[in-house]
Design a protein around this motif. Structure first.
Motif, PDB file in Angstrom:
ATOM      1  N   MET A   1     -49.523  42.109 -15.290  1.00  0.00           N
ATOM      2  CA  MET A   1     -50.177  41.063 -14.515  1.00  0.00           C
ATOM      3  C   MET A   1     -49.755  39.713 -15.067  1.00  0.00           C
ATOM      4  SD  MET A   1     -54.259  40.456 -13.815  1.00  0.00           S
ATOM      5  CE  MET A   1     -54.761  39.256 -12.561  1.00  0.00           C
ATOM      6  N   ARG A   2     -49.412  38.788 -14.182  1.00  0.00           N
ATOM      7  CA  ARG A   2     -48.942  37.470 -14.598  1.00  0.00           C
ATOM      8  C   ARG A   2     -49.975  36.408 -14.250  1.00  0.00           C
ATOM      9  NH1 ARG A   2     -43.922  37.234 -16.396  1.00  0.00           N
ATOM     10  NH2 ARG A   2     -43.999  34.964 -16.259  1.00  0.00           N
ATOM     11  N   PHE A   3     -50.279  35.560 -15.234  1.00  0.00           N
ATOM     12  CA  PHE A   3     -51.243  34.476 -15.077  1.00  0.00           C
ATOM     13  C   PHE A   3     -50.524  33.132 -15.092  1.00  0.00           C
ATOM     14  CE2 PHE A   3     -53.850  37.921 -16.492  1.00  0.00           C
ATOM     15  CZ  PHE A   3     -55.142  37.658 -16.059  1.00  0.00           C
ATOM     16  N   ALA A   4     -50.998  32.223 -14.253  1.00  0.00           N
ATOM     17  CA  ALA A   4     -50.546  30.833 -14.272  1.00  0.00           C
ATOM     18  C   ALA A   4     -51.720  29.958 -14.676  1.00  0.00           C
ATOM     19  CB  ALA A   4     -50.027  30.409 -12.902  1.00  0.00           C
ATOM     20  N   VAL A   5     -51.489  29.027 -15.588  1.00  0.00           N
ATOM     21  CA  VAL A   5     -52.481  28.020 -15.952  1.00  0.00           C
ATOM     22  C   VAL A   5     -51.953  26.679 -15.458  1.00  0.00           C
ATOM     23  CG1 VAL A   5     -53.707  26.855 -17.811  1.00  0.00           C
ATOM     24  CG2 VAL A   5     -53.232  29.307 -17.983  1.00  0.00           C
ATOM     25  N   ALA A  20     -56.899  32.180 -24.141  1.00  0.00           N
ATOM     26  CA  ALA A  20     -57.864  33.214 -23.756  1.00  0.00           C
ATOM     27  C   ALA A  20     -57.151  34.402 -23.124  1.00  0.00           C
ATOM     28  CB  ALA A  20     -58.900  32.642 -22.792  1.00  0.00           C
ATOM     29  N   VAL A  21     -56.183  34.118 -22.253  1.00  0.00           N
ATOM     30  CA  VAL A  21     -55.413  35.199 -21.629  1.00  0.00           C
ATOM     31  C   VAL A  21     -54.543  35.895 -22.666  1.00  0.00           C
ATOM     32  CG1 VAL A  21     -53.590  35.739 -19.959  1.00  0.00           C
ATOM     33  CG2 VAL A  21     -55.399  34.125 -19.352  1.00  0.00           C
ATOM     34  N   GLU A  22     -53.836  35.102 -23.456  1.00  0.00           N
ATOM     35  CA  GLU A  22     -52.911  35.654 -24.439  1.00  0.00           C
ATOM     36  C   GLU A  22     -53.628  36.516 -25.473  1.00  0.00           C
ATOM     37  OE1 GLU A  22     -49.168  33.683 -26.604  1.00  0.00           O
ATOM     38  OE2 GLU A  22     -51.083  32.902 -27.340  1.00  0.00           O
ATOM     39  N   ASP A  23     -54.732  36.016 -26.014  1.00  0.00           N
ATOM     40  CA  ASP A  23     -55.423  36.716 -27.096  1.00  0.00           C
ATOM     41  C   ASP A  23     -56.335  37.833 -26.599  1.00  0.00           C
ATOM     42  OD1 ASP A  23     -54.163  34.935 -28.747  1.00  0.00           O
ATOM     43  OD2 ASP A  23     -55.933  33.709 -29.146  1.00  0.00           O
ATOM     44  N   THR A  24     -56.938  37.633 -25.418  1.00  0.00           N
ATOM     45  CA  THR A  24     -57.889  38.618 -24.903  1.00  0.00           C
ATOM     46  C   THR A  24     -57.192  39.763 -24.176  1.00  0.00           C
ATOM     47  OG1 THR A  24     -59.602  36.942 -24.636  1.00  0.00           O
ATOM     48  CG2 THR A  24     -59.881  38.975 -23.393  1.00  0.00           C
ATOM     49  N   LEU A  25     -56.159  39.428 -23.398  1.00  0.00           N
ATOM     50  CA  LEU A  25     -55.523  40.432 -22.552  1.00  0.00           C
ATOM     51  C   LEU A  25     -54.118  40.805 -22.995  1.00  0.00           C
ATOM     52  CD1 LEU A  25     -56.544  39.008 -19.048  1.00  0.00           C
ATOM     53  CD2 LEU A  25     -57.774  40.677 -20.453  1.00  0.00           C
ATOM     54  N   GLY A  26     -53.408  39.878 -23.625  1.00  0.00           N
ATOM     55  CA  GLY A  26     -52.032  40.146 -24.009  1.00  0.00           C
ATOM     56  C   GLY A  26     -51.087  40.229 -22.825  1.00  0.00           C
ATOM     57  N   GLU A  27     -51.500  39.645 -21.693  1.00  0.00           N
ATOM     58  CA  GLU A  27     -50.669  39.665 -20.492  1.00  0.00           C
ATOM     59  C   GLU A  27     -49.812  38.396 -20.425  1.00  0.00           C
ATOM     60  OE1 GLU A  27     -50.637  42.273 -18.048  1.00  0.00           O
ATOM     61  OE2 GLU A  27     -51.689  43.241 -19.713  1.00  0.00           O
ATOM     62  N   PRO A  28     -48.704  38.434 -19.673  1.00  0.00           N
ATOM     63  CA  PRO A  28     -47.853  37.251 -19.541  1.00  0.00           C
ATOM     64  C   PRO A  28     -48.612  36.083 -18.914  1.00  0.00           C
ATOM     65  CG  PRO A  28     -46.717  39.208 -18.732  1.00  0.00           C
ATOM     66  CD  PRO A  28     -48.139  39.610 -18.965  1.00  0.00           C
ATOM     67  N   VAL A  29     -48.441  34.894 -19.488  1.00  0.00           N
ATOM     68  CA  VAL A  29     -49.126  33.704 -18.989  1.00  0.00           C
ATOM     69  C   VAL A  29     -48.213  32.500 -19.163  1.00  0.00           C
ATOM     70  CG1 VAL A  29     -50.316  33.448 -21.228  1.00  0.00           C
ATOM     71  CG2 VAL A  29     -51.203  32.263 -19.199  1.00  0.00           C
ATOM     72  N   ASP A  30     -48.199  31.620 -18.178  1.00  0.00           N
ATOM     73  CA  ASP A  30     -47.355  30.430 -18.209  1.00  0.00           C
ATOM     74  C   ASP A  30     -48.171  29.194 -17.866  1.00  0.00           C
ATOM     75  OD1 ASP A  30     -44.868  31.838 -18.621  1.00  0.00           O
ATOM     76  OD2 ASP A  30     -44.898  32.380 -16.484  1.00  0.00           O
ATOM     77  N   ILE A 215     -60.903  40.617 -14.401  1.00  0.00           N
ATOM     78  CA  ILE A 215     -59.771  40.238 -13.547  1.00  0.00           C
ATOM     79  C   ILE A 215     -58.628  41.228 -13.719  1.00  0.00           C
ATOM     80  CG2 ILE A 215     -58.011  38.483 -13.118  1.00  0.00           C
ATOM     81  CD1 ILE A 215     -60.111  36.384 -14.038  1.00  0.00           C
ATOM     82  N   LEU A 216     -58.322  41.554 -14.968  1.00  0.00           N
ATOM     83  CA  LEU A 216     -57.227  42.489 -15.229  1.00  0.00           C
ATOM     84  C   LEU A 216     -57.535  43.859 -14.642  1.00  0.00           C
ATOM     85  CD1 LEU A 216     -54.537  43.171 -16.543  1.00  0.00           C
ATOM     86  CD2 LEU A 216     -55.764  43.582 -18.699  1.00  0.00           C
ATOM     87  N   LYS A 217     -58.767  44.317 -14.788  1.00  0.00           N
ATOM     88  CA  LYS A 217     -59.141  45.616 -14.242  1.00  0.00           C
ATOM     89  C   LYS A 217     -59.027  45.621 -12.723  1.00  0.00           C
ATOM     90  CE  LYS A 217     -63.486  47.080 -14.349  1.00  0.00           C
ATOM     91  NZ  LYS A 217     -64.761  47.629 -14.910  1.00  0.00           N
ATOM     92  N   ALA A 218     -59.457  44.537 -12.068  1.00  0.00           N
ATOM     93  CA  ALA A 218     -59.365  44.455 -10.611  1.00  0.00           C
ATOM     94  C   ALA A 218     -57.918  44.504 -10.156  1.00  0.00           C
ATOM     95  CB  ALA A 218     -60.039  43.173 -10.119  1.00  0.00           C
ATOM     96  N   TRP A 219     -57.061  43.787 -10.868  1.00  0.00           N
ATOM     97  CA  TRP A 219     -55.640  43.780 -10.504  1.00  0.00           C
ATOM     98  C   TRP A 219     -55.022  45.166 -10.686  1.00  0.00           C
ATOM     99  CZ3 TRP A 219     -51.201  44.853 -13.313  1.00  0.00           C
ATOM    100  CH2 TRP A 219     -49.994  44.556 -12.666  1.00  0.00           C
ATOM    101  N   ARG A 220     -55.362  45.823 -11.796  1.00  0.00           N
ATOM    102  CA  ARG A 220     -54.807  47.161 -12.040  1.00  0.00           C
ATOM    103  C   ARG A 220     -55.274  48.157 -10.985  1.00  0.00           C
ATOM    104  NH1 ARG A 220     -55.404  47.405 -18.676  1.00  0.00           N
ATOM    105  NH2 ARG A 220     -53.353  46.477 -19.125  1.00  0.00           N
ATOM    106  N   ASP A 221     -56.550  48.061 -10.612  1.00  0.00           N
ATOM    107  CA  ASP A 221     -57.067  48.954  -9.570  1.00  0.00           C
ATOM    108  C   ASP A 221     -56.319  48.724  -8.256  1.00  0.00           C
ATOM    109  OD1 ASP A 221     -58.874  50.012 -11.343  1.00  0.00           O
ATOM    110  OD2 ASP A 221     -60.599  48.867 -10.591  1.00  0.00           O
ATOM    111  N   ARG A 222     -56.119  47.453  -7.905  1.00  0.00           N
ATOM    112  CA  ARG A 222     -55.382  47.146  -6.667  1.00  0.00           C
ATOM    113  C   ARG A 222     -53.939  47.587  -6.769  1.00  0.00           C
ATOM    114  NH1 ARG A 222     -54.985  40.955  -4.676  1.00  0.00           N
ATOM    115  NH2 ARG A 222     -57.183  41.293  -4.155  1.00  0.00           N
ATOM    116  N   HIS A 223     -53.318  47.355  -7.910  1.00  0.00           N
ATOM    117  CA  HIS A 223     -51.922  47.716  -8.122  1.00  0.00           C
ATOM    118  C   HIS A 223     -51.742  49.227  -8.056  1.00  0.00           C
ATOM    119  CE1 HIS A 223     -48.213  48.451 -10.551  1.00  0.00           C
ATOM    120  NE2 HIS A 223     -47.799  47.385  -9.895  1.00  0.00           N
TER     121      HIS A 223
END
Length: 229
Positions: A1-5, A20-30, A215-223
């Protein structure tokens, strides 16, 4: 999952959201500058707090015309997840992506302290890891957090279960103690409190962490559902 700030001139909570995204989820963020004209690579867009364009005219009134906001609107229509925090909430209301407006605090003072929120709707992509009625501690830091809308809009918010968070003790005069709302589809949320500042016990609370995990769980469920189809 990719996050934009998103980053506007005057944003000051962009780093908090990124971490928060980087440390909590470890997902890509820009970080994405306000002049960007393509957000198609991102699954969730965070509109952070701060004082975009110095809060001239009204909070968020100038930012809503930034080129990136046309892309935010497009992403919202596509069902992507949009979270506006504090000034980000103000920007989303100015852009018409959320109803109502944010006015000066009733006290006419800037408020910066922990607030107790009540989870009113845990059936959104942003709140599924909470329990309905649960009380959580999330800090506030705003001068214009007094949510207001007309009676017709308030009736719609209630009927559509769009009130996501309320204050247990109203700090700013918001109608119906509102601290956060969603659009009718539930994929756009705005809130005045700062969940990105409540993701570690060192900050005084970890209660904001579950917004990001939701948010991550919702995206994974949809994906996963899309892959199955």
């Amino acid at each position: 999952m990719r996050f934009a700030v998103l980053v506007f001139p005057g944003s000051n909570c962009d780093i908090d959201c990124y971490k928060a995204v980087e440390d909590t989820l470890g997902e890509p963020v820009d970080y994405v500058w306000h002049t960007a004209t393509d957000l198609s690579a991102y699954d969730c867009i965070l509109v952070p707090g701060g004082f975009s364009y110095g809060d001239y005219l009204r909070c968020g009134a100038i930012s809503r015309f930034a080129p990136v906001m046309a892309e935010v609107a497009k992403a919202a229509e596509q069902g992507k997840y949009i979270l506006g925090i504090c000034n980000g909430f103000q920007i989303l209301t100015e852009a018409g992506l959320l109803p109502g407006t944010l006015r000066r605090n009733m006290s006419l003072k800037f408020l910066c302290h922990d607030a107790v929120l009540r989870v009113e709707n845990n059936e959104t992509p942003f709140t599924s890891d909470y329990a309905k009625g649960e009380e959580i501690v999330v800090p506030i830091a705003h001068g214009e957090g007094n949510y207001y809308c007309d009676e017709e809009t308030m009736a719609k918010l209630k009927a559509n279960n769009q009130i996501i968070f309320t204050y247990a003790s109203n700090p700013n005069g918001s109608l119906n103690d509102i601290a956060g709302i969603s659009n009718e589809q539930g994929n756009v949320v705005g809130m005045m409190p700062h969940p990105e500042r409540a993701v570690d016990s060192l900050l005084g609370s970890e209660d904001g962490k579950r917004m990001f995990t939701s948010i991550l769980k919702a995206w994974r469920d949809r994906h996963d559902a899309a892959v199955v189809r």
